[in-house]
Design a protein around this motif. Structure first.
Motif, short mmCIF file in Angstrom:
data_model
loop_
_atom_site.label_atom_id
_atom_site.label_comp_id
_atom_site.label_asym_id
_atom_site.label_seq_id
_atom_site.Cartn_x
_atom_site.Cartn_y
_atom_site.Cartn_z
N ALA A 98 1.44 40.37 81.88
CA ALA A 98 0.27 40.19 81.02
C ALA A 98 -0.24 41.54 80.52
CB ALA A 98 -0.84 39.47 81.81
N LEU A 99 -0.26 42.52 81.41
CA LEU A 99 -0.70 43.84 80.96
C LEU A 99 0.27 44.42 79.93
CD1 LEU A 99 -1.91 45.44 84.30
CD2 LEU A 99 -3.29 44.50 82.47
N GLY A 100 1.55 44.29 80.22
CA GLY A 100 2.54 44.84 79.30
C GLY A 100 2.49 44.18 77.95
N GLU A 101 2.35 42.85 77.94
CA GLU A 101 2.26 42.16 76.66
C GLU A 101 0.98 42.54 75.92
OE1 GLU A 101 2.74 38.00 77.16
OE2 GLU A 101 4.74 38.19 78.03
N THR A 115 -4.53 39.02 62.13
CA THR A 115 -5.05 37.86 62.85
C THR A 115 -3.93 36.97 63.35
OG1 THR A 115 -6.91 37.97 61.33
CG2 THR A 115 -6.73 36.02 62.70
N ARG A 116 -2.90 36.77 62.51
CA ARG A 116 -1.81 35.89 62.93
C ARG A 116 -1.06 36.50 64.12
NH1 ARG A 116 1.29 35.75 58.32
NH2 ARG A 116 2.51 37.33 59.37
N THR A 117 -0.76 37.78 64.01
CA THR A 117 -0.08 38.43 65.13
C THR A 117 -0.92 38.39 66.38
OG1 THR A 117 0.91 39.89 63.50
CG2 THR A 117 1.14 40.52 65.79
N LEU A 118 -2.23 38.58 66.21
CA LEU A 118 -3.12 38.54 67.38
C LEU A 118 -3.05 37.19 68.06
CD1 LEU A 118 -5.46 39.68 69.09
CD2 LEU A 118 -7.01 38.70 67.42
N PHE A 119 -3.08 36.13 67.26
CA PHE A 119 -3.11 34.81 67.90
C PHE A 119 -1.80 34.50 68.60
CE2 PHE A 119 -6.66 33.20 64.90
CZ PHE A 119 -7.54 33.96 65.62
N VAL A 120 -0.68 34.90 68.01
CA VAL A 120 0.59 34.69 68.71
C VAL A 120 0.60 35.47 70.03
CG1 VAL A 120 3.07 35.11 68.58
CG2 VAL A 120 1.84 34.26 66.59
N LEU A 130 -2.03 36.50 71.82
CA LEU A 130 -2.96 35.89 72.77
C LEU A 130 -2.36 34.65 73.40
CD1 LEU A 130 -6.47 36.14 71.09
CD2 LEU A 130 -5.52 37.50 72.94
N ALA A 131 -1.63 33.89 72.61
CA ALA A 131 -1.02 32.68 73.15
C ALA A 131 -0.02 33.03 74.24
CB ALA A 131 -0.36 31.89 72.03
N MET A 132 0.79 34.05 74.00
CA MET A 132 1.78 34.41 75.01
C MET A 132 1.12 34.94 76.27
SD MET A 132 5.29 35.66 73.41
CE MET A 132 5.98 35.32 75.00
N ILE A 133 0.06 35.74 76.11
CA ILE A 133 -0.63 36.26 77.30
C ILE A 133 -1.33 35.14 78.03
CG2 ILE A 133 -2.34 37.90 78.12
CD1 ILE A 133 -1.83 39.56 75.61
N GLU A 134 -1.98 34.27 77.26
CA GLU A 134 -2.69 33.15 77.89
C GLU A 134 -1.71 32.28 78.68
OE1 GLU A 134 -5.98 32.83 77.49
OE2 GLU A 134 -6.35 30.94 78.49
N PHE A 183 -15.44 36.46 68.25
CA PHE A 183 -15.85 35.26 68.96
C PHE A 183 -14.64 34.45 69.42
CE2 PHE A 183 -20.27 35.19 66.84
CZ PHE A 183 -20.62 36.22 67.66
N VAL A 184 -13.60 34.41 68.60
CA VAL A 184 -12.37 33.71 69.04
C VAL A 184 -11.80 34.41 70.28
CG1 VAL A 184 -10.02 33.14 68.41
CG2 VAL A 184 -11.86 32.86 66.75
N GLY A 185 -11.77 35.73 70.24
CA GLY A 185 -11.25 36.45 71.39
C GLY A 185 -12.09 36.25 72.64
N LEU A 186 -13.43 36.33 72.47
CA LEU A 186 -14.29 36.12 73.63
C LEU A 186 -14.09 34.73 74.21
CD1 LEU A 186 -17.70 37.74 72.65
CD2 LEU A 186 -15.96 38.60 74.20
N ALA A 187 -13.90 33.77 73.35
CA ALA A 187 -13.70 32.41 73.84
C ALA A 187 -12.44 32.32 74.69
CB ALA A 187 -13.62 31.44 72.66
N MET A 188 -11.37 32.97 74.23
CA MET A 188 -10.12 32.90 75.01
C MET A 188 -10.27 33.63 76.33
SD MET A 188 -6.81 32.71 72.67
CE MET A 188 -6.00 32.10 74.13
#
Lengths: 93, 93, 93, 93, 93, 93, 93, 93, 93, 93, 93, 93, 93, 93
Positions: C27-30, D52-57, D59-63, E56-61
């Motif tokens: 997670a940190l690396g990603e 934004t698109r790269t961020l969401f991808v 975040l999804a992988m980290i989540e 806000f999207v980031g804080l939510a995640m």
């Protein structure tokens, strides 16, 4: 708890921890070396040959430390002198 | 607690910890390498081929350390010489 | 404490810790890789294709380490060879 | 202490620690990714869509790593194979 | 120490530690994200809408990870399957 | 040591540690957020309204994590289901 | 060791540790906030009013976390429900 | 070990540790605040009045956390309700 | 082990650790403050009077925390209420 | 537990930990040295000969520390004087 | 173990640890202060008198914390009230 | 456990840990020194002679600390005065 | 275990740890001071006299802390009041 | 376990740890000092004489701390007053 069990447990735990702990620093060191190599390539593309060669020599030396740990772990699992002695003592006892 | 139980517990715990601890550094190292590669790409897009190739070689070497740990964990779970000995001793005893 | 209980406890604790500890570094690396990708995109929007592709390859390799840990945790919970042996021994004993 | 109690305790403690420890790194990684995204947006507002698109991808992988831990915690609480076996053994024993 | 007491103690301690430990990283991550958002706002006030929305999207995640921990803590306190089983067993035993 | 004593001790210790440990990260995160807000204000006084509003939203979200911990600590001290059960069992036993 | 003694000891130790540990982060956070405020004042003396006001609001929120810990410590020392129950049980027992 | 001894020991150890641990962060925070104040004074001597005033308010708030710990330590040494109860019980018992 | 011995040991160990641990942060904080004062003096020699005065006020406040710890250590060694009670009880018992 | 078993276990565990812990710092140090060499090469390609030679001398000295640890580990596994004494005592006893 | 032995051991261990741990921070703090003084001297040689005087005052205050620890260690070794009491009790008992 | 076994175990464990722990800092220090030497060479190739000579003197002094540890480890393994005494006592006893 | 043995062991262990732990910080602090002195010399060679004099005064003060620890270690080994008392008691007892 | 064995074990373990732990900081400090000396040489080659002389004085002072630890370790191994007393007592007893 007899002798064989204890030696087996110690070998199992030590083998795992040896490669796990012993692999931390080589991985970090290699990561750092590779990262700097990439920066250096980006900064001075003309020196790519020298940089790559130096990088590979360095990676090989760092990897050797991980190999030491892997060798010790494998010795503990498959060529453990204490285990062999214990087996011999148990079967001959 | 008999011998088989103890060896089983040691194997379970060690297998899990080996891959868990042993995976820390490779993941961090790869994250660092990938991050620097991305910076280098942004800084010098023309050297993309060299950077990418060097990155993949580096990632492969770092990943190899994680593979060592995974191999040891799998050996402990499915090809454990001490467990095999204990099973044989228990069934033949 | 009989054999089955101990193996069950060891499996439960190890499964949880394996994925918990083993997930820290990926997670940190990603996070680091994604963060650098975003910086690189902001710095060099024209190289977006190369950056994104390299990022995804890197994320895949880092994620693979978390997958190793998840696989070991699942094996310990649902395909545990030691547990299967213990159940067989208990029912057949 | 009988078998059921011990397995219950181990499951409770492990479930809690798994999600607690396993959530550390994803939260830090996501915080880092979001922070860099905000810097990148401030630096290059025109690339907002790509960022934004790269961020969401990312975040999804980290989540996903946090989800792994949550899944294991839920399995331990509500679909625990060892607990089910213990209950069956206790009621049928 | 009977079964109920032990399960109660484990649940109490685990519930507290889960939310305490599990809340560390989200709080740090959110602090980092908010801090960067404020810097970004000061640097590029015109992009306030995009920055705020992304924040806000980031804080939510990130908050979702703290929520996972809070959910597990609440489950352990008020909907604990092991506790329910123990109560049922104690009253029906 | 009877059941009530043990549950009381666990509740006391857990309540204190929950709020003590759980308050570390929110305090650090808020300190960071406030510090950055002050820098941002010094850098861009004209955006004070936006910065202050974003700061308060962020502080509220971070504070919520400390509130979770405080709520769990208060539940453990004054609305503890396990303690209530133990009291009921002791008085009715 | 009777019940009252144990509860008293747990309360004493927990009360002290709660305020000691719980005060670490607020003190650090406030130190950081005050330090940044001073830098901001030196950089932008004209915004002193806004900076000071924002600083005090932030300090109040951070201090609130230390207050939570102080409240819990005081409750444990002077309004401890478990202690009251134990005293009542001891005097009425 | 009788009740009085144990409570006395717990009080002694806790009193010492409370002020020792609880004083770490305030001292560090004050050091940071004072250090920044000195930098700010060197950078903007004209704002000395505002900087000094803000510094003293901040130091007072940070010091208050050390005071909390000192108060709890003093309460434990000289106004300990549990000790008073134990003395009363011992003399009246 | 009688009561007096235990209280004496606890007092000795706590007194030493209190001043040892409690002196860590003040020394670091003062070192930081003095260091910054020297930098500030080098940067703005004209403001030496203000800088020196502010430094001494700050050092006094930081030193006060070390004094708290020293006071508690001295109380534990030479004016320990629990020790006095134990001596009185032993001589009068 | 007889003498031989204990010495065997101590030797196994120590051998593994010696190479695992002892390899951490050399790997990190070599990683740092290689990384700096690559930066230096990118910055001053004309000095490649001097840099490479100095690098190899430095790597050799750092690697020597890892070799010390590997030697001690091998001595413990295959030329352990205490083990030899114990075997001799056991066979001759 | 009689009373005198235990008090002697506690005094020995505490005396050593007090000066060992208590000397960490003053040494670091003084090192930092001296280092900054040297930088300041190099940057502003004309202010050498002021810098040196401020440095010595600061070093004296930091050293005072190490002196506190040394005093406590010496008291524990040579003027220990608990030891004196124990000796008196032993000789008069 | 007789005397010889215990001394053997202590010697084995201490020998391994001494070289393992004692080698950490020299390896890091040498890595740092070599790295700086490479930077210095890249920055000032004309001073290569002075830099290299100073580097080797420094490396020798740092390596001496690792040598101390290696010497102690070898003494413990092959010239251990306590082991010799124990062997003599055992054979002559 | 008689009194003399325990005091001897405590003295041995404490003497070693006191100088080992107590030497950490002075060595680091002196390293930092020397390093800064070298930078300052390179930056302002004309102020070499002042820099060197200040450096030596500072090193002397930092070294004094290591001397305190060495003195305590020597006292524990060769002028230990508790050991002397124990010897006297043993020979006269 | 008789007195001699315990003292021997304590001496072995303490001797090893003293030099191992006590060598950490000098090695790091010397590495830092050497590294800075190399940078200073590269920056100001004309001041090589002063820099080298100051470096050697500094290294000597830092090395002295490692020497203290080595001396204590050697005393514990070869001139241990407690061991001598124990041997004398054992042979004369």
């Amino acid at each position: 708890m007899d002798m064989i069990t204890l030696i087996a447990i110690a070998s199992i735990v030590t083998a795992g921890l040896t490669i796990a702990i012993g692999g931390i620093a080589p991985a970090l060191g290699e990561g750092k070396a590779v990262a700097t190599a990439l920066s250096a390539l980006a900064q001075q593309p003309d020196a790519a040959a020298t940089i790559t060669r130096t990088l590979f020599v360095g990676l090989a030396m760092i990897e050797s430390i991980a190999i030491y740990c892997f060798v010790v772990a494998m010795i503990l699992l498959f060529a453990n002198p204490f285990w062999n002695h214990a087996i011999a003592a148990a079967s001959g006892g």
